[in-house]
Design an enzyme around this catalytic site. Structure first.
Site, PDB file in Angstrom:
ATOM      1  N   LYS A  22       0.854  -1.207   0.000  1.00 15.49           N
ATOM      2  CA  LYS A  22       0.000   0.000   0.000  1.00 15.49           C
ATOM      3  C   LYS A  22       0.881   1.245   0.000  1.00 15.49           C
ATOM      4  CE  LYS A  22      -3.989  -2.160   0.254  1.00 15.49           C
ATOM      5  NZ  LYS A  22      -4.926  -2.161  -0.885  1.00 15.49           N
ATOM      6  N   ARG A  23       2.060   1.101  -0.521  1.00 19.12           N
ATOM      7  CA  ARG A  23       3.018   2.222  -0.647  1.00 19.12           C
ATOM      8  C   ARG A  23       3.260   2.905   0.704  1.00 19.12           C
ATOM      9  NH1 ARG A  23       2.863  -1.005  -4.271  1.00 19.12           N
ATOM     10  NH2 ARG A  23       2.522  -0.451  -6.463  1.00 19.12           N
ATOM     11  N   ALA A  59       3.071   7.016   0.931  1.00 16.44           N
ATOM     12  CA  ALA A  59       2.028   7.664   0.111  1.00 16.44           C
ATOM     13  C   ALA A  59       1.001   8.409   0.955  1.00 16.44           C
ATOM     14  CB  ALA A  59       1.329   6.618  -0.758  1.00 16.44           C
ATOM     15  N   LEU A  61      -1.641   9.493   4.140  1.00 21.03           N
ATOM     16  CA  LEU A  61      -2.773   8.948   4.908  1.00 21.03           C
ATOM     17  C   LEU A  61      -3.386   7.757   4.174  1.00 21.03           C
ATOM     18  CD1 LEU A  61      -4.938   9.511   7.178  1.00 21.03           C
ATOM     19  CD2 LEU A  61      -6.103  10.942   5.494  1.00 21.03           C
ATOM     20  N   LEU A  63      -6.078   6.302   2.627  1.00 16.53           N
ATOM     21  CA  LEU A  63      -7.327   6.901   2.141  1.00 16.53           C
ATOM     22  C   LEU A  63      -8.499   5.926   2.262  1.00 16.53           C
ATOM     23  CD1 LEU A  63      -5.809   8.743  -0.970  1.00 16.53           C
ATOM     24  CD2 LEU A  63      -6.404   9.739   1.247  1.00 16.53           C
ATOM     25  N   GLY A 106       0.645  12.972   3.636  1.00 15.91           N
ATOM     26  CA  GLY A 106       1.093  12.674   4.999  1.00 15.91           C
ATOM     27  C   GLY A 106       2.494  12.083   5.054  1.00 15.91           C
ATOM     28  N   GLU A 109       4.515  15.025   5.379  1.00 19.00           N
ATOM     29  CA  GLU A 109       4.339  15.532   6.753  1.00 19.00           C
ATOM     30  C   GLU A 109       5.194  14.728   7.729  1.00 19.00           C
ATOM     31  OE1 GLU A 109       0.161  17.327   7.487  1.00 19.00           O
ATOM     32  OE2 GLU A 109      -0.181  15.481   6.383  1.00 19.00           O
ATOM     33  N   GLU A 129      -3.522  16.936  -1.348  1.00 20.45           N
ATOM     34  CA  GLU A 129      -4.700  17.001  -0.474  1.00 20.45           C
ATOM     35  C   GLU A 129      -5.869  17.722  -1.153  1.00 20.45           C
ATOM     36  OE1 GLU A 129      -1.638  17.113   0.642  1.00 20.45           O
ATOM     37  OE2 GLU A 129      -1.527  16.030   2.540  1.00 20.45           O
ATOM     38  N   ARG A 132      -7.612  15.627  -3.499  1.00 16.20           N
ATOM     39  CA  ARG A 132      -8.404  14.567  -2.845  1.00 16.20           C
ATOM     40  C   ARG A 132      -9.574  15.149  -2.049  1.00 16.20           C
ATOM     41  NH1 ARG A 132      -6.043  11.899  -5.865  1.00 16.20           N
ATOM     42  NH2 ARG A 132      -3.896  11.204  -5.629  1.00 16.20           N
ATOM     43  N   GLY A 137      -3.076  17.177   7.606  1.00 24.25           N
ATOM     44  CA  GLY A 137      -3.549  16.926   8.978  1.00 24.25           C
ATOM     45  C   GLY A 137      -2.461  16.374   9.874  1.00 24.25           C
TER      46      GLY A 137
HETATM   47  C1  1HE Z   1      -3.062   3.541  -1.033  1.00 29.10           C
HETATM   48  C2  1HE Z   1      -2.511   4.826  -0.889  1.00 29.10           C
HETATM   49  C3  1HE Z   1      -3.032   5.643   0.135  1.00 29.10           C
HETATM   50  C4  1HE Z   1      -1.516   3.848  -2.515  1.00 29.10           C
HETATM   51  N1  1HE Z   1      -4.013   5.141   0.914  1.00 29.10           N
HETATM   52  N2  1HE Z   1      -4.040   3.092  -0.237  1.00 29.10           N
HETATM   53  N3  1HE Z   1      -1.988  10.268  -0.772  1.00 29.10           N
HETATM   54  C5  1HE Z   1      -2.170  10.281  -2.099  1.00 29.10           C
HETATM   55  O1  1HE Z   1      -3.059  10.925  -2.616  1.00 29.10           O
HETATM   56  C6  1HE Z   1      -1.225   9.425  -2.879  1.00 29.10           C
HETATM   57  C7  1HE Z   1      -1.966   8.191  -3.365  1.00 29.10           C
HETATM   58  N4  1HE Z   1      -1.076   7.238  -3.998  1.00 29.10           N
HETATM   59  C8  1HE Z   1      -0.525   7.434  -5.221  1.00 29.10           C
HETATM   60  O2  1HE Z   1      -0.614   8.488  -5.833  1.00 29.10           O
HETATM   61  C9  1HE Z   1       0.201   6.272  -5.815  1.00 29.10           C
HETATM   62  O3  1HE Z   1      -0.211   5.097  -5.115  1.00 29.10           O
HETATM   63  C10 1HE Z   1       1.747   6.352  -5.737  1.00 29.10           C
HETATM   64  C11 1HE Z   1       2.247   7.464  -6.705  1.00 29.10           C
HETATM   65  C12 1HE Z   1       2.240   6.649  -4.342  1.00 29.10           C
HETATM   66  C13 1HE Z   1       2.359   4.983  -6.160  1.00 29.10           C
HETATM   67  O4  1HE Z   1       1.840   4.599  -7.430  1.00 29.10           O
HETATM   68  P1  1HE Z   1       1.900   3.063  -7.861  1.00 29.10           P
HETATM   69  O5  1HE Z   1       1.439   2.997  -9.291  1.00 29.10           O
HETATM   70  O6  1HE Z   1       3.251   2.497  -7.543  1.00 29.10           O
HETATM   71  O7  1HE Z   1       0.886   2.275  -6.897  1.00 29.10           O
HETATM   72  P2  1HE Z   1      -0.727   2.218  -6.940  1.00 29.10           P
HETATM   73  O8  1HE Z   1      -1.138   1.149  -7.926  1.00 29.10           O
HETATM   74  O9  1HE Z   1      -1.346   3.540  -7.093  1.00 29.10           O
HETATM   75  O10 1HE Z   1      -1.053   1.710  -5.470  1.00 29.10           O
HETATM   76  C14 1HE Z   1      -0.718   0.405  -5.011  1.00 29.10           C
HETATM   77  C15 1HE Z   1      -1.696   0.057  -3.911  1.00 29.10           C
HETATM   78  O11 1HE Z   1      -1.499   0.947  -2.822  1.00 29.10           O
HETATM   79  C16 1HE Z   1      -3.144   0.257  -4.350  1.00 29.10           C
HETATM   80  O12 1HE Z   1      -3.922  -0.683  -3.669  1.00 29.10           O
HETATM   81  P3  1HE Z   1      -4.449  -2.031  -4.406  1.00 29.10           P
HETATM   82  O13 1HE Z   1      -5.222  -2.759  -3.355  1.00 29.10           O
HETATM   83  O14 1HE Z   1      -5.287  -1.540  -5.562  1.00 29.10           O
HETATM   84  O15 1HE Z   1      -3.211  -2.745  -4.855  1.00 29.10           O
HETATM   85  C17 1HE Z   1      -3.484   1.637  -3.840  1.00 29.10           C
HETATM   86  O16 1HE Z   1      -4.848   1.840  -3.601  1.00 29.10           O
HETATM   87  C18 1HE Z   1      -2.716   1.617  -2.526  1.00 29.10           C
HETATM   88  N5  1HE Z   1      -2.420   2.964  -2.057  1.00 29.10           N
HETATM   89  N6  1HE Z   1      -1.556   4.995  -1.827  1.00 29.10           N
HETATM   90  C19 1HE Z   1      -4.485   3.898   0.718  1.00 29.10           C
HETATM   91  N7  1HE Z   1      -2.557   6.863   0.378  1.00 29.10           N
HETATM   92  C20 1HE Z   1      -2.879  13.361   7.991  1.00 29.10           C
HETATM   93  S1  1HE Z   1      -3.609  13.989   6.627  1.00 29.10           S
HETATM   94  C21 1HE Z   1      -2.641  13.535   5.271  1.00 29.10           C
HETATM   95  C22 1HE Z   1      -3.419  13.679   4.023  1.00 29.10           C
HETATM   96  C23 1HE Z   1      -2.810  12.909   2.900  1.00 29.10           C
HETATM   97  O17 1HE Z   1      -1.909  12.151   3.070  1.00 29.10           O
HETATM   98  S2  1HE Z   1      -3.518  13.199   1.364  1.00 29.10           S
HETATM   99  C24 1HE Z   1      -2.510  12.362   0.266  1.00 29.10           C
HETATM  100  C25 1HE Z   1      -2.840  10.915   0.190  1.00 29.10           C
END
Ligand code: 1HE
Length: 257
Positions: A22-23, A59, A61, A63, A106, A109, A129, A132, A137
């Site tokens: 889940k990265r 990656a 929080l 989500l 996050g 962060e 953020e 999304r 946070g």
């Molecule tokens: C996740 C998450 C996650 C991946 N929560 N499951 N963060 C984001 O908006 C970034 C979201 N992630 C991405 O943009 C991409 O995953 C990456 C660029 C980091 C990596 O890409 P990739 O092609 O290597 O992987 P993927 O196919 O997108 O993800 C692999 C799996 O990880 C997949 O799950 P699967 O069950 O389909 O295999 C994804 O759903 C899962 N995954 N990132 C949950 N973040 C305290 S407040 C903070 C607020 C924030 O952090 S907002 C930013 C959130």
């Protein structure tokens, strides 16, 4: 612990996020385990290295978990991030983070809550953020803003644009950029170097500098004098100063030209 691996190597706590499928997204369970690791490190280590397994540091929080939460659970969640990160940031030992791949939301962060950041050249940085529909946070509005300035913070949050490691260095988000795969070794080397310092000096460096930075000019100078005198008169300082005068202390490692 399922999501965090903790190991003490040479007095350095090595704390690894181990959810690469889940990265290394931060779930409630991972956050709680990170808190346990931070508390253990405070008991037995003189410095710590924080890193992620696989191709990405973190990656952000989780989500999938977030989507099920109420507003109040969201506030409590954010406050739990602050609580764990504060134990790192304002704890007793310095943290060095080793970054590769995604350092996103996050994840950035979390990196900003460490004291020194080392990126390899695969690292990329973003704050998606806004994209999304949420907000930072995990202390980012305070900590990341203090690193790169409010104008850049707004730009990154409004546009979700992705910075390379070199750009992140230019923005003061990271202090070191190294070749692919080299971040852990560099961070560990820096942690070893810092762990040779007096523990009291390290404590003051990580606890006094940010507070002085947050205070007014005059208050900052006065507080500095208090800390300076407090450290100078410690028994360890006396030993270390005497060792220098007796030509027995470690010398500065001056680069040859
Ligand atoms: C996740 C998450 C996650 C991946 N929560 N499951 N963060 C984001 O908006 C970034 C979201 N992630 C991405 O943009 C991409 O995953 C990456 C660029 C980091 C990596 O890409 P990739 O092609 O290597 O992987 P993927 O196919 O997108 O993800 C692999 C799996 O990880 C997949 O799950 P699967 O069950 O389909 O295999 C994804 O759903 C899962 N995954 N990132 C949950 N973040 C305290 S407040 C903070 C607020 C924030 O952090 S907002 C930013 C959130």
């Amino acid at each position: 612990m399922k999501n965090i691996k903790y190991e003490l190597k040479d007095g350095i706590a090595c704390i690894e996020l181990i959810r690469p499928e889940k990265r290394n997204a931060i779930s409630d369970a991972m956050l709680a385990e990170l808190g346990e690791a931070v508390d253990k490190a405070a008991q037995e280590a003189s410095a710590a290295v924080l890193y992620g397994s696989g191709d990405h540091f973190c990656a952000g929080l989780d989500l999938a978990e977030q989507v099920t939460k109420s507003s109040i659970q969201g506030i409590e969640g954010s406050r739990s991030w602050h609580a764990v990160f504060t134990r790192m940031q304002r704890g007793s030992i310095p943290y060095f983070s080793a970054l590769q791949g995604a350092v996103v939301g996050g994840g950035l962060e979390l990196a900003a809550a460490t004291h020194v950041r080392v990126a390899d050249n695969t690292a990329f940085f973003a704050l998606p953020e806004g994209q999304r529909g949420i907000f930072v946070g995990g202390g980012g509005s305070v900590n990341i803003t203090r690193l790169m300035g409010v104008a850049r913070m707004m730009d990154l949050m409004l546009t979700a644009r992705v910075l390379s490691a070199e750009e992140a260095e230019k923005y003061a988000l990271v202090t070191y950029v190294c070749d692919e795969g080299g971040a852990f070794d560099k961070a560990f080397e820096l942690a070893q170097q810092a762990s040779k310092n007096a523990a009291l000096s390290n404590y003051c460096i990580i606890n006094a500098l940010p507070r002085i930075n947050n205070s007014g000019y005059d208050e900052g100078l006065f507080f500095e004098s208090m800390i300076a005198s407090f450290t100078q008169t410690s028994p360890e300082a006396k030993e270390r100063l005497s060792a220098f005068l007796a030509k027995k202390a470690e010398r500065l490692n001056i680069p040859s030209s």
